[in-house]
Scaffold this active site. Structure first.
Site, PDB file in Angstrom:
ATOM      1  N   HIS A  75       0.787  -1.232   0.000  1.00  0.00           N
ATOM      2  CA  HIS A  75       0.000   0.000   0.000  1.00  0.00           C
ATOM      3  C   HIS A  75       0.817   1.278   0.000  1.00  0.00           C
ATOM      4  CE1 HIS A  75      -4.243  -1.161   0.493  1.00  0.00           C
ATOM      5  NE2 HIS A  75      -3.741  -2.262   1.011  1.00  0.00           N
ATOM      6  N   LYS A 119      -9.179  13.915   4.220  1.00  0.00           N
ATOM      7  CA  LYS A 119      -8.301  12.745   4.260  1.00  0.00           C
ATOM      8  C   LYS A 119      -7.468  12.835   5.530  1.00  0.00           C
ATOM      9  CE  LYS A 119      -6.770  14.020   0.210  1.00  0.00           C
ATOM     10  NZ  LYS A 119      -6.780  12.782  -0.577  1.00  0.00           N
ATOM     11  N   ARG A 120      -6.711  11.794   5.856  1.00  0.00           N
ATOM     12  CA  ARG A 120      -5.847  11.881   7.022  1.00  0.00           C
ATOM     13  C   ARG A 120      -4.893  13.069   6.880  1.00  0.00           C
ATOM     14  NH1 ARG A 120      -5.576   7.665  10.840  1.00  0.00           N
ATOM     15  NH2 ARG A 120      -4.042   8.998  11.870  1.00  0.00           N
ATOM     16  N   LYS A 165       0.348  14.592   2.148  1.00  0.00           N
ATOM     17  CA  LYS A 165      -0.961  14.926   1.580  1.00  0.00           C
ATOM     18  C   LYS A 165      -1.140  16.449   1.418  1.00  0.00           C
ATOM     19  CE  LYS A 165      -3.349  10.721   3.238  1.00  0.00           C
ATOM     20  NZ  LYS A 165      -4.100  10.161   2.089  1.00  0.00           N
ATOM     21  N   THR A 204      -8.394   6.907  -2.574  1.00  0.00           N
ATOM     22  CA  THR A 204      -9.737   6.442  -2.917  1.00  0.00           C
ATOM     23  C   THR A 204     -10.733   7.572  -2.694  1.00  0.00           C
ATOM     24  OG1 THR A 204      -9.931   5.512  -0.695  1.00  0.00           O
ATOM     25  CG2 THR A 204      -9.409   3.971  -2.488  1.00  0.00           C
ATOM     26  N   LYS A 239     -14.226   8.723  -4.836  1.00  0.00           N
ATOM     27  CA  LYS A 239     -15.557   9.004  -4.276  1.00  0.00           C
ATOM     28  C   LYS A 239     -16.049  10.375  -4.739  1.00  0.00           C
ATOM     29  CE  LYS A 239     -13.982   6.798  -0.048  1.00  0.00           C
ATOM     30  NZ  LYS A 239     -13.350   7.131   1.257  1.00  0.00           N
TER      31      LYS A 239
END
Ligand SMILES: *Cc1c(COP(=O)(O)O)cnc(C)c1O
Length: 812
Positions: free
Chosen positions: A356, A544-545, A550, A652, A656
Site C-alpha cells: 500500500h 483525508k488523514r 498529503k 480512494t 468518491k
C-alpha cells in the site's frame, strides 16, 4: 418477514414494543434506530445460515481477506439498500412520523480503521458479496476504534471512541467457535521415527480468540458473506489457572485484564509503523485465529492438504497480517506433519499480498528478539524461510552478496515484513498503475528482477453502492432517468452519460442536484454544528488523514495567499469559495497537529474579517469519518488531491468525489493519473511537479526552498505570516516549526516548489466555475468516467488474476 410496507410498519411497531417497551408515538430516533436495526438483522439472520450452507459449503473456493482494519462506517442504510427495501422502509417510516436519515444518524460508525486502507477493505467486502463471491473478512474487534476528534481552541483533542456503548446491532458472538492462540514459552525439538526433527512449543500462555460475525449483505441480498472479528478473552480454564496461580484476587484480575487488552484498541497511526509490542501481539492474534479457523474448515472437506490452495485463498492487506505465512507453515509442519517443501508450496500458493505504500517510514519491521519472545516457533520458521531463501539466491546469483543482503528477510536484527510477504506469497500487487511501476522500478526493483511473475497492478476502487446510490440518491435518480438503471449492476455503463454532454436539460439537472446537495449539507452543518456557510459559494473539499505528504499545508498557504490578495486589493476578483477540511492527525504526529491548528487559526482570522466576508470562508469539520464523508462528498465542487507526486499510492477519496461530480485539482500522483486519463485534461486541473521529477530531485538530494521563497513574492508573503507579527501569529511562535520545515529543513514535501503552479490552477478554477454550463459538463464527465473506479471492477480483477475466485450467483 416484511414483504410490503404494511407488514414492515407492523413489524417495526412490534419491535419497538417487544424490545424497548415503547409505542411509536413516544419513540425517539435512537429508539427507532435500535428497533429498525434489530428488525433488519433478524431478516438477515433468517437467510444467512441457509445462504452459507447452500452456497459456501459447496463453493469451489473461499477467500479470506486478512486486514488489521475494516473501516465499515454505518451499516443500516447500506443493508437496506442492498436488501432492496430502502424505499419501502423509508416510506413506511415517514408514515409513522420518522425520517430515515435522522434514524441513520443515530448509528455510531464502526470505525475499525485509520483511513484509506481500512475503507478499501470495507468496499471490497461489499463488492465481493455483491458479485456473489465467497470472500470473507478477517479482522479484530477493537473495543475502541479510531478516536473521536474534537477541536478545542483550534487544537485536536482525541476522545476514546465508545462505539460499543449502545451495542453493535450487526454482530453475532460465536463462543462455540473460539480458538486458542498461544504466546511466549519455548520450543523443544526431538528426532522422530522418520528421522526428522519435530518441534513442540511449550510453556506458553494461551488466549482465547472469540469470533463475532458480522453479515455482509451483497446487492440484491442474494449472497451474505461474513466479516469475522476476533476478540481476546481468557478462557474459563485460563481463569481457573490464573486464580490458582495468584493468591491476590486483584492481581489476578489485573493479569486477566492485561490478557484481554490485546484487542482493546486500534493503533491510530497512518503511514508510520511504531514497533510496539502490543501491536505485534495483535497481528499474530488475528492471523493465528484466522488461519486455524480456515484450516479447520478445510479439514471438514476431507481432502489432502495439497488441495488447500484450490479451496482457500488468503489475502493480506499490507504486511500487517504477514504472519499468515509462518503461521500456516507452523500448522502444516508441526500439527499436520508435512515436510517443508510440501508445506511451503501450499503456503505460497494460498497467500497473496497487497503493498500500500512506498513511504519508507511505513515499511513494517520487527526486532527479531521481540518476535522470538512472543512467538518462538514462528520466529524459528521465519529464520528458516530466510535461510532457505538466501541459499536459493546464492544458487541463482552466486557471490552476489549485495543482492542477498538487500533481499534478506531477517537482517540487522530485524524481521522485514514486506520481504517476508513477497517471498511467502505468489502475488504482489500495487494499488494504482504509477504505484506498481514505482514498486517494480524502484522500491522493490531487486525483488521484481528476482520474481517478475509475482508483480501485478490492481488499481483501487470504491463501492458505487455506498458512495453514489446511498450517499447521493438525487444524483442516482437523474442518472437512472437518463440511461436506465443498468449502471447499478454494471457501473461501466455510467459512460453512457457522455451522450448528454450537450443536453441542456441534463446539464441543468446536474447543476440543480449539486446545488440541492450543497443546500442540504449546509442545513445539516448549521443545525448540527452551528456553522453557517453560503451554498452559492464554490465548495472546495479537502478530506483525508492529515499527513505531510498529503499537503494540507499547501492548501492552507494558498488560502493565506487569497486572503492577502483580497486585503491588498479590494477589487480582487474571486469566485466566492468555502474551503472545507476534514482530517485526523495521528496523536503522536506533532507536525500534523500543528497544521490542524494553523488551519483553524486561518479560519478564525478569515471568517471574522469583514473585508472578505462574502468571498472566503474556511471550515474545519470535526471528526472526519465515513459517515461525514457520505454527507459532504455529494456537495463538493472541487476535490483536493494535492499530494507530493509519487507519495500517494492510489487514493480512494479522489474516486468518491469524482463519482459525485466534483472536479479534481490534483498532482499527477496515484490514481489521479488514471482519473486524468479517463476524463481528459479539460475535466481536471493538474499542477505541480511530476512523479519522475520529484523522484529525480530526491535522488539528487532535494531542492533549495529558499530559492522559491526569494523569487516568489506571493509565496514569501504567505510563509512570512507564519512567523512575523500577523493576524495569524498575533506575535507568538506557534507556527515557527512549520516555517522551519519549509525553509530550514528544505521542504521535504515540495510545498513551496509547487505553490506557484497551484495558485495558477486555483485561479483557473475560479474563472471556470463562473461558466455554469461548462462546469456542469466537467461534472458530468467525471461522473460518467467514474465507472472504472468501482471496486466491483477491482474485485473482478483480483478474483480472476490472483484468487481464482468465481461468482456463486448461478449456484443455487
Ligand atoms: C475514503 C476515505 C479515506 C481515504 O481518503 P484518501 O483521500 O484516499 O486518503 C479516509 N478516511 C475515510 C473516512 C474515508 O472514507
Amino acid at each position: 418477514m416484511f414483504s410490503d410496507k404494511k407488514e414492515f410498519k407492523q413489524a417495526f411497531s412490534r419491535k419497538l414494543r417487544t424490545e424497548l417497551g415503547k409505542e411509536v408515538h413516544v419513540a425517539t430516533d435512537l429508539d427507532a434506530y435500535r428497533s429498525l436495526s434489530s428488525l433488519v438483522q433478524d431478516e438477515i439472520l433468517e437467510s444467512w445460515k441457509e445462504n452459507y450452507e447452500q452456497k459456501h459449503a459447496q463453493a469451489p473456493k473461499q477467500m479470506y481477506y486478512f486486514s488489521m482494519e475494516f473501516l465499515m462506517g454505518r451499516l443500516l442504510g447500506n443493508n437496506l439498500l442492498n436488501m432492496q427495501v430502502l424505499e419501502m422502509v423509508e416510506e413506511g417510516l415517514n408514515e409513522l412520523g420518522f425520517s430515515l436519515s435522522k434514524i441513520e444518524d443515530n448509528e455510531t460508525d464502526a470505525g475499525l480503521g485509520n483511513g484509506g486502507l481500512g475503507r478499501l477493505a470495507a468496499c471490497f467486502l461489499d463488492s465481493l458479496a455483491s458479485l456473489g463471491m465467497a470472500g470473507h473478512g478477517m479482522g479484530l474487534r477493537y473495543r475502541y476504534g479510531m478516536f473521536d476528534q474534537r477541536i478545542v481552541k483550534g487544537h485536536q483533542v482525541e476522545v476514546p471512541d465508545l462505539w460499543l456503548n449502545h451495542g453493535f446491532a450487526w454482530e453475532v458472538r460465536r463462543p462455540e467457535e473460539a480458538i486458542e492462540v498461544t504466546f511466549g514459552g519455548y520450543v523443544n525439538s526431538k528426532k522422530g521415527k522418520d528421522g526428522n526433527l519435530h518441534f513442540s512449543h511449550q510453556g506458553y500462555e494461551t488466549l482465547r480468540a472469540v469470533p463475532y460475525d458480522v453479515p455482509v449483505v451483497g446487492y440484491e441480498g442474494e449472497t451474505i458473506n461474513t466479516l469475522r472479528l476476533w476478540s481476546a478473552e481468557p478462557s474459563e480454564q485460563d481463569i481457573l489457572h490464573l486464580a490458582a496461580k495468584y493468591d491476590d484476587y486483584h492481581n489476578m484480575l489485573h493479569h486477566q485484564r492485561k490478557l484481554e487488552s490485546i484487542s482493546d484498541f486500534l493503533y491510530p497511526d497512518d503511514s508510520t509503523e511504531e514497533g510496539k509490542q502490543l501491536r505485534l501481539k495483535q497481528e499474530y492474534f488475528l492471523v493465528s485465529a484466522g488461519v486455524q479457523h480456515a484450516v479447520r474448515q478445510f479439514e471438514q472437506q476431507d481432502l489432502p492438504y495439497q488441495e488447500l490452495p484450490k479451496k482457500f485463498a488468503f489475502h493480506i492487506n499490507d504486511t500487517h497480517p504477514a504472519l499468515v505465512i509462518p503461521e500456516l507453515m507452523r500448522i502444516l509442519l508441526d500439527e499436520k506433519q508435512l515436510g517443508w517443501k510440501e508445506a511451503w508450496d501450499i503456503t505460497t500458493a494460498a497467500v497473496s499480498y497487497t503493498n500500500h505504500t512506498t513511504l519508507s517510514e511505513a515499511l513494517e519491521t520487527w526486532p527479531v528478539d521481540m518476535v522470538r519472545n512472543l512467538m518462538p516457533r514462528i520466529c524459528m520458521i521465519i529464520e528458516e524461510i530466510n535461510e532457505r531463501f538466501c541459499k536459493s539466491l546464492w544458487k541463482s546469483y552466486p557471490e552476489d552478496f549485495e543482492r542477498i543482503a538487500h533481499l534478506a528477510i531477517v537482517a540487522d536484527g530485524q524481521v522485514k515484513m514486506a520481504h517476508l510477504s513477497v517471498v511467502g506469497s505468489h502475488s504482489v500487487n500495487g494499488v494504482a498503475n504509477l504505484h506498481t511501476e514505482i514498486l517494480k522500478k524502484r522500491e522493490m526493483k531487486v525483488f521484481y528482477e528476482t520474481f517478475p511473475e509475482k508483480f501485478n497492478n490492481k488499481t483501487n476502487g470504491i463501492t458505487h453502492r455506498r458512495w453514489l446510490m446511498h450517499a447521493n440518491k438525487p444524483l442516482s435518480h437523474i442518472i437512472s432517468e437518463a440511461i436506465g438503471s443498468g449502471w447499478k449492476e454494471n457501473p461501466a455503463e455510467l459512460k453512457q452519460l457522455m451522450q448528454f454532454r450537450d443536453d441542456s436539460v441534463m446539464l441543468d439537472s446536474i447543476h440543480r442536484v449539486k446545488q440541492q446537495n450543497k443546500e442540504h449539507f449546509s442545513d445539516w452543518l448549521y443545525k448540527d454544528c452551528g456553522i453557517l456557510v453560503d451554498p452559492e459559494s464554490l465548495f472546495d473539499v479537502h478530506i483525508k488523514r492529515l499527513h505531510g505528504y498529503k499537503r494540507q499545508l499547501l492548501n492552507a498557504l494558498h488560502i493565506l495567499h487569497l486572503y492577502n490578495e483580497i486585503k491588498s486589493n479590494r477589487d480582487f476578483d474571486l469566485t466566492p469559495r468555502t474551503f472545507f477540511f476534514g482530517a485526523k492527525a495521528a496523536p503522536g504526529y506533532y507536525f500534523a497537529k500543528k497544521v490542524i491548528k494553523l488551519i483553524n487559526t486561518i479560519a478564525d482570522v478569515v471568517n471574522h474579517d469583514p473585508d472578505v466576508q462574502d468571498k472566503l470562508k474556511v471550515v474545519f469539520l470535526e471528526n472526519y469519518s465515513v459517515s461525514l464523508a457520505e454527507k459532504i462528498i455529494p456537495a463538493a465542487n472541487i476535490s483536493e488531491q494535492i499530494s507530493t507526486a509519487s507519495k500517494e499510492a492510489s487514493g480512494t477519496g479522489n474516486m468518491k468525489l469524482m463519482m459525485n461530480g466534483a472536479v479534481t485539482v490534483g498532482t499527477m500522483d496515484g490514481a489521479n493519473i488514471e482519473i486524468y486519463e479517463q476524463v481528459g485534461e479539460e475535466n481536471i486541473y493538474t499542477f505541480g511537479l511530476r512523479p519522475e521529477e520529484v523522484l529525480k530531485i530526491y535522488q539528487d538530494g532535494g531542492y533549495l526552498s529558499k530559492d522559491v521563497y526569494e523569487q516568489e513574492e506571493r509565496v514569501r508573503k504567505a510563509v512570512d505570516q507564519l512567523v512575523h507579527y500577523s493576524p495569524i501569529t498575533k506575535g507568538d511562535k506557534e507556527f515557527r516549526d512549520i516555517y522551519d520545515a519549509l525553509l530550514l529543513h528544505n521542504d521535504e514535501y515540495f510545498v513551496l516548489k509547487d505553490m506557484p503552479d497551484y495558485i495558477r490552477a486555483q485561479q483557473k478554477i475560479s474563472e471556470d466555475y463562473q461558466q455554469t454550463r461548462q462546469w456542469s459538463q466537467k461534472s458530468l464527465a467525471n461522473i460518467a468516467q467514474s465507472g472504472l473506479f468501482s471496486s466491483d471492477r477491482t474485485i473482478k480483477e483480483y478474483a480472476d488474476d490472483i484468487w481464482g475466485l468465481a461468482s456463486l450467483k448461478t449456484l443455487t
